[in-house]
Design an enzyme around this catalytic site. Structure first.
Site, PDB file in Angstrom:
ATOM      1  N   CYS A   1      45.555 -61.248 -10.861  1.00 34.30           N
ATOM      2  CA  CYS A   1      44.646 -60.974 -11.970  1.00 34.30           C
ATOM      3  C   CYS A   1      45.321 -61.220 -13.316  1.00 34.30           C
ATOM      4  O   CYS A   1      46.542 -61.101 -13.435  1.00 34.30           O
ATOM      5  CB  CYS A   1      44.204 -59.522 -11.913  1.00 34.30           C
ATOM      6  SG  CYS A   1      43.592 -59.018 -10.321  1.00 34.30           S
TER       7      CYS A   1
ATOM      8  N   ARG B   1      46.991 -68.601 -12.976  1.00 35.11           N
ATOM      9  CA  ARG B   1      47.471 -67.501 -12.151  1.00 35.11           C
ATOM     10  C   ARG B   1      46.713 -67.405 -10.832  1.00 35.11           C
ATOM     11  O   ARG B   1      47.158 -66.742  -9.911  1.00 35.11           O
ATOM     12  CB  ARG B   1      47.321 -66.177 -12.901  1.00 35.11           C
ATOM     13  CG  ARG B   1      48.260 -66.042 -14.072  1.00 35.11           C
ATOM     14  CD  ARG B   1      47.983 -64.762 -14.802  1.00 35.11           C
ATOM     15  NE  ARG B   1      48.250 -63.611 -13.960  1.00 35.11           N
ATOM     16  CZ  ARG B   1      49.270 -62.777 -14.136  1.00 35.11           C
ATOM     17  NH1 ARG B   1      50.107 -62.975 -15.090  1.00 35.11           N
ATOM     18  NH2 ARG B   1      49.450 -61.741 -13.340  1.00 35.11           N
TER      19      ARG B   1
ATOM     20  N   TRP C   1      41.630 -61.520  -9.015  1.00 30.44           N
ATOM     21  CA  TRP C   1      42.049 -62.093  -7.737  1.00 30.44           C
ATOM     22  C   TRP C   1      41.805 -61.002  -6.719  1.00 30.44           C
ATOM     23  O   TRP C   1      42.490 -59.972  -6.728  1.00 30.44           O
ATOM     24  CB  TRP C   1      43.529 -62.456  -7.827  1.00 30.44           C
ATOM     25  CG  TRP C   1      44.067 -63.273  -6.703  1.00 30.44           C
ATOM     26  CD1 TRP C   1      43.964 -64.619  -6.533  1.00 30.44           C
ATOM     27  CD2 TRP C   1      44.857 -62.798  -5.601  1.00 30.44           C
ATOM     28  NE1 TRP C   1      44.622 -65.012  -5.398  1.00 30.44           N
ATOM     29  CE2 TRP C   1      45.183 -63.915  -4.803  1.00 30.44           C
ATOM     30  CE3 TRP C   1      45.323 -61.548  -5.207  1.00 30.44           C
ATOM     31  CZ2 TRP C   1      45.949 -63.824  -3.650  1.00 30.44           C
ATOM     32  CZ3 TRP C   1      46.082 -61.451  -4.055  1.00 30.44           C
ATOM     33  CH2 TRP C   1      46.387 -62.581  -3.288  1.00 30.44           C
TER      34      TRP C   1
ATOM     35  N   ASN D   1      44.842 -54.620 -13.904  1.00 27.67           N
ATOM     36  CA  ASN D   1      45.675 -55.385 -12.968  1.00 27.67           C
ATOM     37  C   ASN D   1      46.490 -54.384 -12.168  1.00 27.67           C
ATOM     38  O   ASN D   1      46.996 -53.418 -12.734  1.00 27.67           O
ATOM     39  CB  ASN D   1      46.678 -56.283 -13.719  1.00 27.67           C
ATOM     40  CG  ASN D   1      46.049 -57.557 -14.200  1.00 27.67           C
ATOM     41  OD1 ASN D   1      44.850 -57.742 -14.072  1.00 27.67           O
ATOM     42  ND2 ASN D   1      46.857 -58.431 -14.770  1.00 27.67           N
ATOM     43  N   GLY D   2      46.661 -54.650 -10.877  1.00 29.69           N
ATOM     44  CA  GLY D   2      47.457 -53.743 -10.051  1.00 29.69           C
ATOM     45  C   GLY D   2      46.614 -53.191  -8.922  1.00 29.69           C
ATOM     46  O   GLY D   2      45.523 -53.697  -8.628  1.00 29.69           O
TER      47      GLY D   2
ATOM     48  N   GLU E   1      63.807 -75.161   0.059  1.00 29.92           N
ATOM     49  CA  GLU E   1      63.024 -75.187  -1.171  1.00 29.92           C
ATOM     50  C   GLU E   1      62.038 -76.368  -1.163  1.00 29.92           C
ATOM     51  O   GLU E   1      60.872 -76.241  -1.548  1.00 29.92           O
ATOM     52  CB  GLU E   1      63.947 -75.234  -2.396  1.00 29.92           C
ATOM     53  CG  GLU E   1      63.275 -75.482  -3.727  1.00 29.92           C
ATOM     54  CD  GLU E   1      62.147 -74.509  -4.079  1.00 29.92           C
ATOM     55  OE1 GLU E   1      62.017 -73.470  -3.412  1.00 29.92           O
ATOM     56  OE2 GLU E   1      61.372 -74.822  -4.989  1.00 29.92           O
TER      57      GLU E   1
ATOM     58  N   LYS F   1      57.916 -76.239  -1.334  1.00 28.32           N
ATOM     59  CA  LYS F   1      57.143 -76.953  -2.359  1.00 28.32           C
ATOM     60  C   LYS F   1      56.028 -77.735  -1.692  1.00 28.32           C
ATOM     61  O   LYS F   1      54.888 -77.711  -2.124  1.00 28.32           O
ATOM     62  CB  LYS F   1      58.097 -77.896  -3.099  1.00 28.32           C
ATOM     63  CG  LYS F   1      57.920 -78.050  -4.531  1.00 28.32           C
ATOM     64  CD  LYS F   1      58.414 -76.939  -5.411  1.00 28.32           C
ATOM     65  CE  LYS F   1      57.999 -75.560  -5.031  1.00 28.32           C
ATOM     66  NZ  LYS F   1      58.728 -74.473  -5.591  1.00 28.32           N
TER      67      LYS F   1
ATOM     68  N   GLU G   1      53.183 -75.453  -0.136  1.00 32.20           N
ATOM     69  CA  GLU G   1      52.321 -74.683  -1.031  1.00 32.20           C
ATOM     70  C   GLU G   1      51.319 -75.538  -1.805  1.00 32.20           C
ATOM     71  O   GLU G   1      50.238 -75.064  -2.116  1.00 32.20           O
ATOM     72  CB  GLU G   1      53.109 -73.750  -1.965  1.00 32.20           C
ATOM     73  CG  GLU G   1      53.944 -74.391  -3.028  1.00 32.20           C
ATOM     74  CD  GLU G   1      54.663 -73.338  -3.901  1.00 32.20           C
ATOM     75  OE1 GLU G   1      55.741 -73.648  -4.395  1.00 32.20           O
ATOM     76  OE2 GLU G   1      54.136 -72.235  -4.104  1.00 32.20           O
TER      77      GLU G   1
ATOM     78  N   HIS H   1      68.631 -76.635  19.453  1.00 31.28           N
ATOM     79  CA  HIS H   1      68.458 -75.312  20.064  1.00 31.28           C
ATOM     80  C   HIS H   1      66.985 -74.927  20.147  1.00 31.28           C
ATOM     81  O   HIS H   1      66.676 -73.754  20.351  1.00 31.28           O
ATOM     82  CB  HIS H   1      69.280 -74.274  19.283  1.00 31.28           C
ATOM     83  CG  HIS H   1      70.731 -74.598  19.312  1.00 31.28           C
ATOM     84  ND1 HIS H   1      71.537 -74.336  20.399  1.00 31.28           N
ATOM     85  CD2 HIS H   1      71.518 -75.238  18.413  1.00 31.28           C
ATOM     86  CE1 HIS H   1      72.757 -74.772  20.151  1.00 31.28           C
ATOM     87  NE2 HIS H   1      72.769 -75.336  18.947  1.00 31.28           N
TER      88      HIS H   1
ATOM     89  N   LYS I   1      50.612 -67.193  -9.505  1.00 28.76           N
ATOM     90  CA  LYS I   1      51.891 -67.519 -10.150  1.00 28.76           C
ATOM     91  C   LYS I   1      52.859 -66.355 -10.070  1.00 28.76           C
ATOM     92  O   LYS I   1      54.027 -66.522  -9.773  1.00 28.76           O
ATOM     93  CB  LYS I   1      51.653 -67.914 -11.613  1.00 28.76           C
ATOM     94  CG  LYS I   1      52.926 -68.274 -12.379  1.00 28.76           C
ATOM     95  CD  LYS I   1      53.584 -69.502 -11.791  1.00 28.76           C
ATOM     96  CE  LYS I   1      54.884 -69.866 -12.457  1.00 28.76           C
ATOM     97  NZ  LYS I   1      55.669 -70.801 -11.629  1.00 28.76           N
TER      98      LYS I   1
END
Ligand code: M6R
Length: 612
Positions: A2, A27, A74, A100-101, A487, A491, A494, A510, A607
């Site tokens: 949010c 966001r 969100w 928010n939260g 990394e 990328k 996502e 293995h 984000k």
């Protein structure tokens, strides 16, 4: 997650609120809304969907007020819908709130309020807040100018969980109250007006002067002032902090997407990260970090704790701390670390890496480390963010605002700053290492070397065009290249939604090699001369089984001929992720574009992950 925007001043609030919401779109959200104080009370306009959908609601045209709050939601509690969108009000519309939260005890509070005659229209946890404020307001027999503030304080004292709140009220029509706990919120100060936001970039074009709030500091905003109180109504003194970010850094500047812009900004952002911390005559210093030789010598362990890409920056730099400082260094995922009772005490230094400085799990892990007696060091990109205010020490990456959800320039700056930190620790510890002078030179060369890497774009784009329809793409590496592979794989997944995993090349046999079949794409990174021959063997094993490969290397591969080789400049392998990840950021970007996806706002992602 949010986003929050607010305005109190002499201009019409609506365009400022909408502009702020548009800047918060990155966001990730599924509904949006605004509320303004109008002549006849509070008007709320909200809608499921994008800000554009909100703008097309007829009622929004009538908003004239100069005080307003706004939100992008969100969904957590309750599906995306008009009713569940913020702002939320009590039944009589005495109070309107954006939040928010997460309110953890909202069920209990709903039940309590229900018994006291309040009813609810949404499925959200937030709706209890305006009702609880109204409950306390109605109960208070004292009628003075602090009555609304007292009601807000009482309501917040009942809330368990995290919250950043903007509150407007018909009982206080010329003011706004804001407060935060474990969720970001800043106030931008300008002449005769105050701007409020969960994110600095959303209001950066209006002001660079900010008040940074600590948890449970209650702010009463009027047009020309901000008054700060603690929960006992004691006045708190607060200074303005100047945030030296360029407003245009939060614009696309002619690039198609923020992510592409941020990938291309890396030479500059790395230069900023290095700043004066490393000079060409070999002096290494870190401003405001006074860690004595005595303290560093007392350490038996360094922990690096973070999430996602920031955690990968920890994995990429762990070997440097061990090699240069001779201190055992562990990397952990914040959401795991916080619940597993880690073995830490005053002989442990815990380093927290967080671009936003607002990641809920990282903040919780930091608080836990302090409770256990460890010293804490924050590595963040956002001045005044929560982790920087909780930690004993802070160093900033200075990468500039990162808007795209997929982190790129923050990662390379984190790796660079952590590398400089490792050198700095080694020098404070007076550990002699032949590697240090070479490392310093190599770090100083990184910005121009990244410029070189960025020129390889067309070859990567061509390869991306060949493989963008694939269902799985694997990444391989050994040692530091394994960290870079993790990394790069994150990328890709996502922003392209292609299933991807990174494997330590030596682990393939293995189990994972069972996944290799004809036509599958395997990307391999090879920057460590000691390990390259081994990784080449692993690569040949997958080629034999029909894989097509993309190799990122700075090594001479001798007589080994691979189909798609991206040659990056030579550097010391220990800092090579700063170079090897860049072509693979571009690879992920081009695949996402080929698939026609929203590069900057990938599905389901936010984000900054400010809730657990
Ligand atoms: O703001 P932080 O660095 O604490 O964020 C941590 C992760 O959420 C973040 O790195 C995430 O993994 C990125 N979307 C990856 O690109």
């Amino acid at each position: 997650m949010c986003g929050i925007v607010g305005y109190i001043g002499n201009k019409k609030a609506k365009p400022i609120l909408i502009n702020g919401l548009l800047r918060l779109e990155y966001r990730g959200y599924d509904s949006a809304g605004v509320a303004t104080v109008e002549k006849n009370g509070i008007t709320v306009v909200k809608s499921k969907g994008r800000v554009a959908a909100l703008e097309s609601v007829k009622a929004i045209d009538s908003l004239e007020g100069t005080i307003g709050i706004a939100h992008t939601r969100w969904a957590t509690h309750g599906k995306p819908s008009d009713e569940n969108s913020h702002p939320h009000t009590d039944g009589k519309k005495n109070f309107a709130v954006v939040h928010n939260g997460v309110i953890e005890n909202y069920n209990e509070l709903r039940e309590f309020l229900g018994k006291n005659g309040y009813s609810f229209y949404s499925e959200t946890d937030t709706e209890v807040i305006p009702n609880l404020i109204d409950y306390y307001y109605q109960k208070d027999s004292k009628d003075d100018d602090k009555k609304v503030l007292r009601a807000v304080i009482s309501a917040c004292s009942d809330l368990n969980g995290s919250f950043a709140l903007e509150i407007i009220s018909t009982f206080l029509p010329e003011k706004m109250i804001v407060v935060r706990k474990d969720s970001p919120l800043v106030i931008g100060r300008a002449n005769g007006e105050n701007y409020i936001s969960s994110d600095i970039p959303a209001i950066l074009s209006y002001t660079k002067d900010f008040y940074l709030l600590n948890d449970l500091e209650y702010v009463v905003l009027s047009r020309d002032k901000a008054e700060f109180y603690d929960k006992n109504l004691n006045v708190i003194k607060k200074d303005v902090v100047n945030i030296d970010w360029n407003a245009s850094a939060a614009e696309k500047d002619g690039y198609a997407d923020f992510m592409l812009k941020e990938i291309h900004e890396q030479p500059k952002s790395i230069r900023e990260t290095i700043g004066s911390r490393l000079t060409s005559d070999g002096i290494c210093s870190i401003e405001s970090l006074e860690l004595s030789k005595e303290y560093l010598s007392s350490l038996n362990k360094i922990y690096i704790v973070a999430c996602g890409t920031a955690m990968h920056a920890g994995l990429a730099t762990k070997p440097l701390f061990e090699k240069l400082c001779h201190i055992q260094t562990e990397v952990d995922i914040a959401s795991e670390f916080r619940y597993r009772d880690p073995l830490i005490d005053e002989k442990t230094l815990v380093i927290f890496i967080s671009q936003s400085g607002e990641t809920a799990d990282t903040i919780a892990a930091l608080k836990l480390s302090k409770e256990k007696g460890a010293k804490t060091l924050a590595v963040s990109n956002v001045i005044g963010s929560s982790i920087t205010r909780e930690a004993d020490y802070t160093v900033y990456t200075h990468a500039g605002p990162e808007i795209a959800v997929a982190s790129t320039k923050a990662y390379t700056s984190q790796v660079v700053l952590m590398s400089i930190l490792a050198i700095y620790f080694a020098e404070v510890l007076e550990i002699n290492s032949d590697l240090i002078p070479d490392l310093k030179k190599a770090i100083l060369k990184l910005p121009s070397q990244v410029e070189e890497v960025l020129k390889i774009d067309s070859m990567i784009k061509a390869f991306a065009k060949k493989v963008y329809t694939e269902k799985d793409i694997f990444f391989l590496g050994r040692g530091i290249d394994y960290a870079a592979a993790m990394e790069s794989s994150l990328k890709l997944k996502e922003i392209s939604y292609i299933h991807s995993d990174a494997y330590a090349a030596g682990e393939l046999k293995h189990g994972s090699i069972a996944l290799i079949e004809k036509g599958i794409t395997v990307v391999s990174i090879m920057t460590d001369p000691a390990l390259t021959p081994k990784t080449i063997s692993n690569l040949q094993e997958v080629i034999t089984r029909g894989a097509k490969t993309l190799v990122v290397t700075n090594q001479d591969l001798g007589d080994k001929v691979f189909d798609n080789v991206v040659k990056i400049p030579e550097t010391i392998s220990l800092i090579s992720p700063v170079l090897s990840v860049v072509p693979l950021q571009l690879f992920a970007y081009h695949i996402s574009k080929e698939k026609g996806l929203d590069v900057d706002k990938p599905r389901n992602l936010a984000k900054s992950v400010t809730v657990e």
